[in-house]
Write an enzyme that holds these catalytic residues in place. Structure first.
Site, PDB file in Angstrom:
ATOM      1  CB  SER A 291      11.690   4.773  13.474  1.00 56.50           C
ATOM      2  OG  SER A 291      12.259   5.137  12.227  1.00 56.50           O
ATOM      3  CG  ASP A 292       6.233   5.520   9.555  1.00 59.39           C
ATOM      4  OD1 ASP A 292       6.877   5.243   8.518  1.00 59.39           O
ATOM      5  OD2 ASP A 292       5.002   5.689   9.543  1.00 59.39           O
ATOM      6  CD1 TRP A 293      10.739   9.569   5.939  1.00 54.97           C
ATOM      7  CD2 TRP A 293      10.932   7.814   4.562  1.00 54.97           C
ATOM      8  NE1 TRP A 293      11.531   9.948   4.900  1.00 54.97           N
ATOM      9  CE2 TRP A 293      11.673   8.891   4.025  1.00 54.97           C
ATOM     10  CE3 TRP A 293      10.914   6.616   3.858  1.00 54.97           C
ATOM     11  CZ2 TRP A 293      12.370   8.804   2.830  1.00 54.97           C
ATOM     12  CZ3 TRP A 293      11.606   6.528   2.660  1.00 54.97           C
ATOM     13  CH2 TRP A 293      12.327   7.605   2.164  1.00 54.97           C
ATOM     14  N   GLY A 294      11.680   8.503   9.310  1.00 54.04           N
ATOM     15  CA  GLY A 294      12.157   9.727   9.964  1.00 54.04           C
ATOM     16  C   GLY A 294      11.431  10.071  11.256  1.00 54.04           C
ATOM     17  CB  SER A 295       8.775   8.448  13.264  1.00 57.73           C
ATOM     18  OG  SER A 295       9.361   7.260  13.731  1.00 57.73           O
TER      19      SER A 295
END
Ligand code: BGC
Length: 759
Positions: A291-295
Site C-alpha cells: 500500500s502507499d503510506w497508510g493508504s
C-alpha cells in the site's frame, strides 16, 4: 498423539528452514513455488498476517506517524510479525533489525528493507522528469543501476521507484518524480529503470527490488492538487495510465505500490478491478502490492470504510498485499478471519506473493546478503559522479537561442552570474534526495568558474533570496516576497558584464510530495529581479532550475536564450557549464508541455480533438480567448547548437494488411556548422475509431548523430500492434481505417503522410 504431531511439525519446520537457508536455491519457478508452499505450511495465522505488515524505521517519516511505538515494533520483529521495514538505513541498522528476526523468531523469514531511492542514493542524478528529457534509455538504466549499488552498500534492498504516473498537470508537485505526459515514453523509462534496479537476477547482491508506483491514476489528481480525487473513465485509464504499469509488470518488476487517490469513487487501495482483475488477473503478474503510506487506513477518511477493520477487509479483498505503516492489517485481519469475513486463503495468497519475492531476492539463502560492509569500500563515488555529469548534460533542453548567443563565445570576457539559484548547492539535488548530503551539488557558479578560462572575469550576485527560513521535507517552503536588498548589487554587476547568466526557477522543496502549487511562475521576487536586470543588460541567458514545467511567458519573449536545466543532481553546475560553453551540444527534448499560462493546465499534446478543434475567426471553438490553446513549448521540443532539416516523409506502402508492416522513412540533414544529436520522433493518429482518439501519439523515436552537412535516412517500422488501443470492445486491438503518420523533431513541427489499415 497431539504432542507428537506438534513435534513432528517442528522437526519438519527446522529442516525446511535450514534447507531454505543453506542450500543453493536456484530461482527456478518450480523451486521457488515449492519453497514458498513449505514455509507457508508452517506458519500460524498470526505469522502470516505479520508478513503483510510493514513498519517505518521512525526517523525519516514520509507521512503521518503511526501509533506503534519503537519498543512495540522491536517486540513484533522478534516474534516474526513484520514482513518489511522502510527507512531503516545503514548496513549496521539493517543487520540489527534482521538479527532481531533471525535470532528470535520462530520461522525466521527475513525482512525486506525499502526506501525511496528515486533519482540516486548518494550520487544524485537529474530528477526523473529532467532525466527523461535525455530520451536516453541506456543512460536511465545506468543511473538506476548505480542507485541500486549505492543503496545496497547502505543495507537497502528495495526501492519505491520508478514512479510511472503519467501526468499532464504542472501544478502537481510530484510531476518531477515521473516521466511526463506520454504513456509510451513513460513505459520505456519504466522498463529501463526496472532493469537498472533489478538487473538480470534479483538474487544478485548488487540489485534491489523495484516498485512500480502509484497504481493507479495518482498523476491525474483534479486541479493538480496532490492526493485529490481522480475522475477518469475506462478509456483514459487503459490508454493513458495503465500502459507504463503493464510494461513494468511484463519486465518483472518485483512489487507494485498502490495510490492514495480514489478513481471514480473507489480508492485505488480498495480497488479490486485494478489490483486483482487487471494486475494479478489479466496481466498474470506474480509479485506483491504494497500500500502507499497508510493508504489502507486512509480509506476511512475517504468515507469508504468505517474503521481500520473494515479498511483491512476491503484492501485485502481488493488485492493490497502489504500494509505500509498503516496498522490496519495488524489491527483487523485476525478478527476478520475469526469472524469469517475473510477467508484465510486470501491471506495465504498475499503471503505467498511476499515470500516469492523474498526467495527471488535470495534472502532465504542469506538474510544479510544486502548488508555487506565491504561493498561500500568497493564503490567509486567519483566514477558515479562522472556518470551523473554525463546524464545531467544530456538532460538539458535548449529552449531558445536567438542570434546564437550560445554557446558562450571566446570574445565574452565578463560574465555576471546572478540569481537566487546561481550559487545554490542544494536545490539542484531536488526533492526525494535519499542520502545525498545537503548542499552537495555543484552550483551553477562553481560550474561556470571551473569551465571558463582564466581570462574570463566572473562576478556573482544573489539578487534576492528565493526561500526564507528553514527548509524541510515535510514543511511548506516560505518564499521571500519582500527583501530586495540584493537588487542593487546584482544590477550593478549586470551593467558591467558582456553576458548575464540568470539562474532562476524553483527551490528543491517547491516540488515533490504534497507540494502542488496554484502558481507555477518564477516565485517570489525572481520575475521582478529578471526584469530589473533586463533593463540594464539584454544579453541574458536564463538558466532554469526547476522540477516542473513553469509559466515563463515573459521570459520566453524577452530573453535571447533560455536553457532548461531542471534539478540535475550532484553534478549540476558542471553539466550546465558543459552546455553553456559548447563542450556538449544540447540534445534534450521536453517530456512535458510548457504552458503559456497556468490556466491552460492540464496541458498535453496527446489530447482529443474536440468537436470544435479551432478557428481564428470566431469564438465558438475550443480554445482560450486570451492565450490560445497551444503550449509555449510543445512536448518533444528542444533546440541544438546546430539545425536539422527534415525531408519528405515516405511510406513503403499506403496500405497495411492485417498483421502487416510498413516502413516510414525520412531524411534528416544537419544544416548547421557543428555536430549534433537529434531525437527523431514518430507519431500516429487513428482518424476514425470506435472511441475518439488523440490527435497524435508518440509511437517511436530514434536518436541520431550528424556531422555538419551530413544526412541520414531514418526508418521506422509500423506494424499493426502499434495501431492498437483499448477499443469500445474493451480490449486492445487495431481497427481498420485511415491513419496519419507524423515524423519530426517535436510533437508540433512534423511532416505528415497517411495510410490505410485493411482488415
Ligand atoms: C509516497 C510514496 C512513498 C512512501 C514511502 C508516500 O507518502 O506517496 O511514493 O514511496 O510515502 O516513503
Amino acid at each position: 498423539m497431539k504432542k507428537n504431531s506438534i513435534l513432528l511439525v517442528l522437526l519438519l519446520l527446522a529442516q525446511l528452514v535450514s534447507t531454505a537457508q543453506n542450500s543453493n536455491i536456484k530461482s527456478s519457478v518450480k523451486n521457488v513455488e515449492s519453497k514458498v508452499d513449505s514455509i507457508l505450511f508452517m506458519m500460524t495465522l498470526e505469522e502470516k498476517i505479520g508478513q503483510l505488515v510493514q513498519y517505518n524505521g521512525s526517523w525519516d517519516l514520509t507521512g503521518p506517524a503511526s501509533e506503534v511505538g519503537n519498543k512495540q515494533k522491536e517486540e513484533q520483529l522478534k516474534k516474526g510479525l513484520v514482513g518489511a521495514m522502510l527507512n531503516v538505513l545503514s548496513v549496521d541498522a539493517t543487520r540489527e533489525a534482521q538479527k532481531l528476526v533471525m535470532e528470535n523468531s520462530r520461522i525466521k523469514i527475513p525482512l525486506m528493507f525499502g526506501y525511496d531511492v528515486i533519482h540516486g542514493y548518494k550520487t544524485i542524478f537529474p530528477v526523473p522528469l529532467g532525466e527523461t528529457a535525455s530520451w536516453d534509455l541506456e543512460a536511465m538504466e545506468k543511473s538506476a543501476r548505480i542507485a541500486a549499488v549505492e543503496s545496497v552498500a547502505d543495507g537497502v534492498n528495495w526501492t519505491f521507484s520508478p514512479m510511472i504516473d503519467v501526468s499532464r498537470d504542472a501544478r502537481w508537485g510530484r510531476i518531477m518524480e515521473g516521466s511526463g505526459e506520454d504513456p509510451y515514453l513513460t513505459s520505456l523509462v519504466a522498463i529501463a529503470k526496472v532493469k537498472g534496479y533489478q538487473g538480470d537476477d534479483l538474487a544478485d547482491s548488487t540489485t534491489i527490488a523495484a516498485t512500480a508506483k502509484h497504481f493507479a491514476g495518482y498523476g491525474f489528481a483534479e486541479g493538480g492538487r496532490d492526493y485529490n480525487t481522480v475522475n477518469i473513465g475506462e478509456n483514459e485509464l487503459h490508454n493513458m495510465i495503465l500502459p507504463p504499469f503493464k510494461a513494468a509488470a511484463n519486465v518483472g518488476v518485483a512489487t507494485f505500490m498502490n495510490s492514495f487517490n480514489t478513481i471514480d469513487g473507489t480508492p485505488a487501495t480498495g480497488n479490486k478491478m485494478l489490483q486483482r482483475d487487471i494486475l494479478k488477473g489479466d496481466w498474470n503478474w506474480d509479485g506483491f502490492v504494497v500500500s502507499d503510506w497508510g493508504s489502507i487506513t486512509e480509506m476511512i477518511y475517504h468515507g469508504f470504510a468505517k474503521d481500520k477493520e473494515q479498511a483491512a477487509e476491503i484492501a485485502l479483498k481488493a488485492g493490497s498485499d502489504m500494509d505500509m505503516e498503516g496498522g490496519a492489517y495488524e489491527a483487523g485481519l485476525m478478527d476478520l478471519v475469526q469472524e469469517g469475513k475473510i477467508d484465510e486463503s486470501l491471506i495465504n495468497e498475499a503471503v505467498k506473493r511476499i515470500l516469492r519475492v523474498k526467495f527471488k531476492m535470495g534472502l532465504f539463502e542469506d538474510p544479510y546478503r544486502y548488508a555487506n560492509p565491504d561493498l561500500a569500500k568497493e564503490i567509486s563515488y567519483e566514477q558515479h559522479r562522472e556518470v551523473a555529469r554525463d546524464i545531467a548534460k544530456k538532460s538539458i533542453v535548449l529552449l531558445k537561442n536567438e542570434n546564437e548567443l550560445l554557446p558562450i563565445k571566446p570574445s565574452v570576457k565578463n560574465i555576471a552570474v546572478i540569481g537566487p539559484l546561481a550559487d545554490d548547492k542544494d536545490s539542484p539535488i531536488g526533492n526525494w534526495r535519499a542520502q545525498a548530503e545537503a548542499n552537495s551539488a555543484v552550483s551553477v557558479l562553481e560550474g561556470i568558474k571551473a569551465a571558463a578560462g582564466d581570462d574570463v572575469n566572473i562576478t556573482y550576485a544573489e539578487g534576492a533570496k528565493l526561500g526564507i527560513g528553514e527548509r524541510s521535507f515535510l514543511m511548506p517552503l516560505k518564499i521571500n516576497e519582500t527583501d530586495r536588498s540584493g537588487f542593487s548589487e546584482a544590477i550593478e554587476k549586470a551593467k558591467n558584464a558582456d553576458l548575464v547568466l540568470m539562474a532562476l526557477g524553483e527551490d528543491a522543496f517547491q516540488t515533490g510530495e504534497g507540494r502542488s502549487q496554484a502558481k507555477i511562475g518564477l516565485a517570489g521576487l525572481q520575475q521582478e529581479l529578471l526584469q530589473e536586470i533586463y533593463k540594464v543588460n539584454k544579453n541574458i541567458v536564463l538558466v532554469l532550475i526547476n522540477g516542473r514545467p513553469m509559466e515563463i511567458t515573459w521570459a520566453a519573449e524577452k530573453m535571447p536564450a533560455i536553457v532548461e536545466a531542471w534539478q540535475l543532481g550532484s553534478e549540476s553546475g558542471h553539466a550546465i557549464a558543459d552546455v553553456l560553453f559548447g563542450k556538449y551540444n544540447p540534445s534534450g527534448k521536453l517530456p512535458v508541455s510548457f504552458p503559456k499560462a497556468v490556466g491552460q493546465e492540464p496541458l498535453y499534446y496527446n489530447q482529443k480533438s474536440t468537436g470544435r478543434p479551432y478557428s481564428e475567426e470566431h469564438v465558438t471553438f475550443s480554445t482560450y480567448t486570451d492565450v490560445g490553446k497551444d503550449p509555449l513549448y510543445p512536448f518533444g521540443y528542444g533546440l541544438s547548437y546546430t539545425t536539422f532539416e527534415y525531408g519528405d516523409l515516405k511510406l513503403s506502402s499506403e496500405e497495411m494488411n492485417e498483421n502487416g508492416e510498413i516502413t516510414a522513412s525520412i531524411s534528416v540533414t544537419n544544416s548547421g556548422d557543428v555536430e549534433g544529436k537529434e531525437v527523431v520522433q514518430l507519431y500516429l493518429q487513428d482518424l476514425v475509431a470506435s472511441k475518439a482518439r488523440p490527435v497524435k501519439e508518440l509511437k517511436g523515436f530514434k536518436m541520431i548523430e550528424l556531422a555538419p552537412g551530413e544526412s541520414k535516412t531514418v526508418e521506422f517500422s509500423i506494424d499493426e500492434k502499434m495501431l492498437e488501443f483499448y477499443t469500445a470492445n474493451q480490449k486492445w486491438e487495431a481497427e481498420a481505417g485511415d491513419f496519419n503518420v507524423f515524423i519530426g523533431g517535436n510533437s508540433r513541427d512534423v511532416k505528415k503522410a497517411q495510410f490505410t489499415l485493411n482488415k
